[in-house]
Design a protein around this motif. Sequence first.
Motif, PDB file in Angstrom:
ATOM      1  N   VAL A  39       0.841  -1.211   0.000  1.00 16.65           N
ATOM      2  CA  VAL A  39       0.000   0.000   0.000  1.00 16.65           C
ATOM      3  C   VAL A  39       0.869   1.251   0.000  1.00 16.65           C
ATOM      4  O   VAL A  39       1.911   1.284   0.666  1.00 16.65           O
ATOM      5  CB  VAL A  39      -0.891   0.018   1.279  1.00 16.65           C
ATOM      6  CG1 VAL A  39      -1.571   1.363   1.468  1.00 16.65           C
ATOM      7  CG2 VAL A  39      -1.936  -1.087   1.231  1.00 16.65           C
ATOM      8  N   ILE A  40       0.432   2.282  -0.711  1.00 16.59           N
ATOM      9  CA  ILE A  40       0.993   3.616  -0.479  1.00 16.59           C
ATOM     10  C   ILE A  40      -0.169   4.547  -0.127  1.00 16.59           C
ATOM     11  O   ILE A  40      -1.186   4.572  -0.832  1.00 16.59           O
ATOM     12  CB  ILE A  40       1.808   4.168  -1.690  1.00 16.59           C
ATOM     13  CG1 ILE A  40       2.603   5.413  -1.258  1.00 16.59           C
ATOM     14  CG2 ILE A  40       0.952   4.503  -2.886  1.00 16.59           C
ATOM     15  CD1 ILE A  40       3.714   5.180  -0.281  1.00 16.59           C
ATOM     16  N   PRO A  41      -0.053   5.287   0.985  1.00 14.69           N
ATOM     17  CA  PRO A  41      -1.086   6.275   1.301  1.00 14.69           C
ATOM     18  C   PRO A  41      -1.029   7.431   0.303  1.00 14.69           C
ATOM     19  O   PRO A  41       0.035   7.750  -0.227  1.00 14.69           O
ATOM     20  CB  PRO A  41      -0.702   6.781   2.695  1.00 14.69           C
ATOM     21  CG  PRO A  41       0.335   5.822   3.214  1.00 14.69           C
ATOM     22  CD  PRO A  41       0.991   5.231   2.021  1.00 14.69           C
ATOM     23  N   ARG A  42      -2.193   8.029   0.040  1.00 13.87           N
ATOM     24  CA  ARG A  42      -2.251   9.191  -0.860  1.00 13.87           C
ATOM     25  C   ARG A  42      -3.212  10.222  -0.272  1.00 13.87           C
ATOM     26  O   ARG A  42      -4.275   9.862   0.249  1.00 13.87           O
ATOM     27  CB  ARG A  42      -2.733   8.745  -2.241  1.00 13.87           C
ATOM     28  CG  ARG A  42      -2.842   9.891  -3.275  1.00 13.87           C
ATOM     29  CD  ARG A  42      -3.115   9.293  -4.658  1.00 13.87           C
ATOM     30  NE  ARG A  42      -3.553  10.260  -5.643  1.00 13.87           N
ATOM     31  CZ  ARG A  42      -2.840  10.685  -6.685  1.00 13.87           C
ATOM     32  NH1 ARG A  42      -1.604  10.238  -6.859  1.00 13.87           N
ATOM     33  NH2 ARG A  42      -3.330  11.535  -7.562  1.00 13.87           N
ATOM     34  N   GLY A  43      -2.835  11.495  -0.386  1.00 16.76           N
ATOM     35  CA  GLY A  43      -3.712  12.584   0.038  1.00 16.76           C
ATOM     36  C   GLY A  43      -4.403  13.151  -1.181  1.00 16.76           C
ATOM     37  O   GLY A  43      -5.196  12.490  -1.846  1.00 16.76           O
ATOM     38  N   LEU A  44      -4.036  14.400  -1.536  1.00 11.29           N
ATOM     39  CA  LEU A  44      -4.658  15.035  -2.695  1.00 11.29           C
ATOM     40  C   LEU A  44      -3.789  14.949  -3.949  1.00 11.29           C
ATOM     41  O   LEU A  44      -4.059  15.634  -4.942  1.00 11.29           O
ATOM     42  CB  LEU A  44      -4.961  16.503  -2.369  1.00 11.29           C
ATOM     43  CG  LEU A  44      -6.243  16.727  -1.546  1.00 11.29           C
ATOM     44  CD1 LEU A  44      -6.289  18.150  -1.008  1.00 11.29           C
ATOM     45  CD2 LEU A  44      -7.485  16.465  -2.384  1.00 11.29           C
ATOM     46  N   SER A  47       1.872  15.998  -4.666  1.00 14.63           N
ATOM     47  CA  SER A  47       3.284  15.729  -4.948  1.00 14.63           C
ATOM     48  C   SER A  47       3.371  15.639  -6.475  1.00 14.63           C
ATOM     49  O   SER A  47       2.405  15.248  -7.128  1.00 14.63           O
ATOM     50  CB  SER A  47       3.740  14.435  -4.273  1.00 14.63           C
ATOM     51  OG  SER A  47       2.836  13.386  -4.552  1.00 14.63           O
ATOM     52  N   TYR A  48       4.514  16.008  -7.015  1.00 10.62           N
ATOM     53  CA  TYR A  48       4.567  16.148  -8.476  1.00 10.62           C
ATOM     54  C   TYR A  48       4.803  14.843  -9.230  1.00 10.62           C
ATOM     55  O   TYR A  48       4.343  14.676 -10.343  1.00 10.62           O
ATOM     56  CB  TYR A  48       5.672  17.151  -8.860  1.00 10.62           C
ATOM     57  CG  TYR A  48       5.227  18.580  -8.767  1.00 10.62           C
ATOM     58  CD1 TYR A  48       5.085  19.203  -7.530  1.00 10.62           C
ATOM     59  CD2 TYR A  48       4.931  19.317  -9.912  1.00 10.62           C
ATOM     60  CE1 TYR A  48       4.667  20.519  -7.437  1.00 10.62           C
ATOM     61  CE2 TYR A  48       4.513  20.632  -9.826  1.00 10.62           C
ATOM     62  CZ  TYR A  48       4.382  21.232  -8.596  1.00 10.62           C
ATOM     63  OH  TYR A  48       3.965  22.533  -8.508  1.00 10.62           O
ATOM     64  N   GLY A  49       5.578  13.934  -8.632  1.00 15.64           N
ATOM     65  CA  GLY A  49       6.018  12.757  -9.392  1.00 15.64           C
ATOM     66  C   GLY A  49       5.265  11.490  -8.998  1.00 15.64           C
ATOM     67  O   GLY A  49       4.031  11.457  -9.046  1.00 15.64           O
ATOM     68  N   ASP A  50       6.031  10.461  -8.590  1.00 17.80           N
ATOM     69  CA  ASP A  50       5.428   9.142  -8.347  1.00 17.80           C
ATOM     70  C   ASP A  50       5.401   8.754  -6.873  1.00 17.80           C
ATOM     71  O   ASP A  50       5.320   7.577  -6.540  1.00 17.80           O
ATOM     72  CB  ASP A  50       6.154   8.073  -9.174  1.00 17.80           C
ATOM     73  CG  ASP A  50       7.670   8.140  -9.013  1.00 17.80           C
ATOM     74  OD1 ASP A  50       8.137   8.997  -8.228  1.00 17.80           O
ATOM     75  OD2 ASP A  50       8.380   7.368  -9.666  1.00 17.80           O
ATOM     76  N   ALA A  51       5.450   9.751  -5.975  1.00 17.07           N
ATOM     77  CA  ALA A  51       5.486   9.450  -4.530  1.00 17.07           C
ATOM     78  C   ALA A  51       4.214   8.771  -4.051  1.00 17.07           C
ATOM     79  O   ALA A  51       4.247   7.936  -3.154  1.00 17.07           O
ATOM     80  CB  ALA A  51       5.721  10.730  -3.736  1.00 17.07           C
ATOM     81  N   LEU A 401      12.249  15.055  -2.676  1.00 17.93           N
ATOM     82  CA  LEU A 401      11.594  13.820  -3.125  1.00 17.93           C
ATOM     83  C   LEU A 401      10.147  14.034  -3.553  1.00 17.93           C
ATOM     84  O   LEU A 401       9.668  13.386  -4.480  1.00 17.93           O
ATOM     85  CB  LEU A 401      11.666  12.750  -2.026  1.00 17.93           C
ATOM     86  CG  LEU A 401      13.074  12.343  -1.583  1.00 17.93           C
ATOM     87  CD1 LEU A 401      12.999  11.178  -0.604  1.00 17.93           C
ATOM     88  CD2 LEU A 401      13.951  11.966  -2.770  1.00 17.93           C
ATOM     89  N   THR A 402       9.440  14.931  -2.893  1.00 17.49           N
ATOM     90  CA  THR A 402       8.022  15.097  -3.231  1.00 17.49           C
ATOM     91  C   THR A 402       7.815  15.783  -4.581  1.00 17.49           C
ATOM     92  O   THR A 402       6.727  15.727  -5.145  1.00 17.49           O
ATOM     93  CB  THR A 402       7.267  15.850  -2.106  1.00 17.49           C
ATOM     94  OG1 THR A 402       5.913  15.446  -2.098  1.00 17.49           O
ATOM     95  CG2 THR A 402       7.351  17.354  -2.246  1.00 17.49           C
ATOM     96  N   LYS A 403       8.870  16.397  -5.116  1.00 21.25           N
ATOM     97  CA  LYS A 403       8.775  17.030  -6.430  1.00 21.25           C
ATOM     98  C   LYS A 403       9.381  16.128  -7.507  1.00 21.25           C
ATOM     99  O   LYS A 403       9.129  16.315  -8.685  1.00 21.25           O
ATOM    100  CB  LYS A 403       9.549  18.367  -6.441  1.00 21.25           C
ATOM    101  CG  LYS A 403       9.135  19.373  -5.373  1.00 21.25           C
ATOM    102  CD  LYS A 403       7.842  20.038  -5.702  1.00 21.25           C
ATOM    103  CE  LYS A 403       7.401  21.089  -4.710  1.00 21.25           C
ATOM    104  NZ  LYS A 403       8.046  22.377  -4.837  1.00 21.25           N
ATOM    105  N   LEU A 440       7.988   5.548  -6.383  1.00 20.51           N
ATOM    106  CA  LEU A 440       9.171   6.347  -6.019  1.00 20.51           C
ATOM    107  C   LEU A 440      10.153   5.498  -5.199  1.00 20.51           C
ATOM    108  O   LEU A 440      11.359   5.512  -5.446  1.00 20.51           O
ATOM    109  CB  LEU A 440       8.738   7.577  -5.213  1.00 20.51           C
ATOM    110  CG  LEU A 440       9.873   8.422  -4.628  1.00 20.51           C
ATOM    111  CD1 LEU A 440       9.742   9.880  -5.055  1.00 20.51           C
ATOM    112  CD2 LEU A 440       9.904   8.364  -3.118  1.00 20.51           C
ATOM    113  N   ALA A 441       9.600   4.730  -4.245  1.00 19.79           N
ATOM    114  CA  ALA A 441      10.469   3.909  -3.386  1.00 19.79           C
ATOM    115  C   ALA A 441      11.238   2.884  -4.215  1.00 19.79           C
ATOM    116  O   ALA A 441      12.433   2.665  -3.999  1.00 19.79           O
ATOM    117  CB  ALA A 441       9.622   3.198  -2.334  1.00 19.79           C
TER     118      ALA A 441
END
Length: 449
Positions: A39-44, A47-51, A401-403, A440-441
């Motif tokens: 699982v990866i949590p997601r908000g809105l 983040s720009y890429g694949d985080a 990383l978030t970009k 991203l990971a």
Amino acid sequence: MKFEEIELSGFGKYPKAKCKVTRPPGIFDINEVLKNNSVIPRGLGRSYGDASLNDKGVVSESLLMNRFISFDEETGILRCEAGVTYKDLLDTFVIRGWFPAVTPGTKYVTMGGAIASDVHGKNHHNVGSFSSYVISFKILLASGEILDCSRTEHSDLFWATVGGMGLTGFILEAEIQMKKITSPYLTNRSIKLKNMDELFDKLEEFDKDYHYSVAWMDIVASGSKYGRNVLLLGNHEEGSGLPDKLKLRSAKKYIEKKISVPFEVPFTTLNKVSITLFNSAFYMAAKNKIEFVHYDKYFYPLDFILNWNHIYSKSGLIQYQLNVPEDKGKEAIDKVLKKVVAFGGGSFLAVLKKMGDQDGILSFPFKGYTLSMDFPVKKGVIAMCKELDQIVLEYGGRNYLTKDSIMDEKTFKQMYSGLWEKWMDTKIKYDPENKFTSNLARRLGLCPS
Ligand SMILES: Cc1cc2nc3c(=O)[nH]c(=O)nc-3n(C[C@H](O)[C@H](O)[C@H](O)COP(=O)(O)OP(=O)(O)OC[C@H]3O[C@@H](n4cnc5c(N)ncnc54)[C@H](O)[C@@H]3O)c2cc1C
């Protein structure tokens, strides 16, 4: 639990991936998903890429977990669920005289996303990033256990989770310190500057006088116009100096107006000529002045244009944000800018900010200068960004990383040398089977081997 299979991306619309997406209303449902999936949590998805993409498992959105739990009017301490957004905070608390102490450049960000990226604002050099105001949070681990984390309780997990890009667990709730304000307005001073030397001098000169500072740079201009910029310096207005009209408006509920980019603009309209014209027009229109600015316009100018990422066409954009150490910061940024100008594929205005120190293990900030730039995805851009990586590395800097959407594992591990290894020890302790993972990971090798 139902999944929707959709093509998903971050705000840059690059890269895209087919993901199974779920929007659980509570902990029980996240646990169900975790039994059989990574699982990866997601908000809105700001983040720009694949985080917040996971094409080998499930993307679990926090948006239904968006309740305020408590607020102490005396201390300004708020407890809320992770899906609460900056917009929710602002709509509810500005009128009551409270403001988030650290805010990114968009209010469409959840508290979970803000903690996981340890976001910074225009005041980082003075107050640090969001984690400085996070007192504690509750996190759901891969084992199904829920832990309370703070600077004193499970502190290793606290520091691995702030800036940890959602890879240690699902943040459920957070306790956040808000900042007292007396008006929704800021006093903003704009200073038009001819080059980077002037900018770095002014940043030093006004460091202590202004809580917020940021410079918009024209990174297309060359020759005698190279490095021209507008420095914006701001403080929260205490209210007494406001004209009566603004005092009256401060007491009313704020209603925002928006315009929208309704469809993706064909790439040919966004070319070197249009970008150069836009940058020139911005610089020419800027004036040396002091004015009162509403917080919405001051902090979130891009939010006025809904879907502004559509102007970069279907191929999307890469946002490149670097941070370089203070001592040779000007030299490093000059090298980066020269490469971008020579490439000629430059972006709209770039943003330069001063940064202070930060404690999160993978948190992006450290004492230095950060520069962020947008590039439309087109031929040659990725290769150019890889060249920028080498300059950033040469000066001991790192990318955010978030970009990020293009760094490779080797470059990441050089930029975050000594840090990613420390972070990995905590990751292995709390998530040995790598249940929390993302595209991203996998790209950066942030997975236990
Ligand atoms: C116009 C614009 C301006 C911006 N300006 C700034 C700025 O000034 N400063 C800055 O620092 N950033 C800035 N950002 C980036 C943005 O603040 C971050 O990417 C933020 O993390 C996005 O939050 P989100 O809720 O959309 O999370 P997402 O983009 O959905 O996810 C981001 C990360 O958070 C993790 N995450 C989300 N929710 C949880 C949860 N509940 N538990 C655990 N992990 C979670 C995800 O797994 C992912 O790794 C900007 C972005 C945009 C589009």
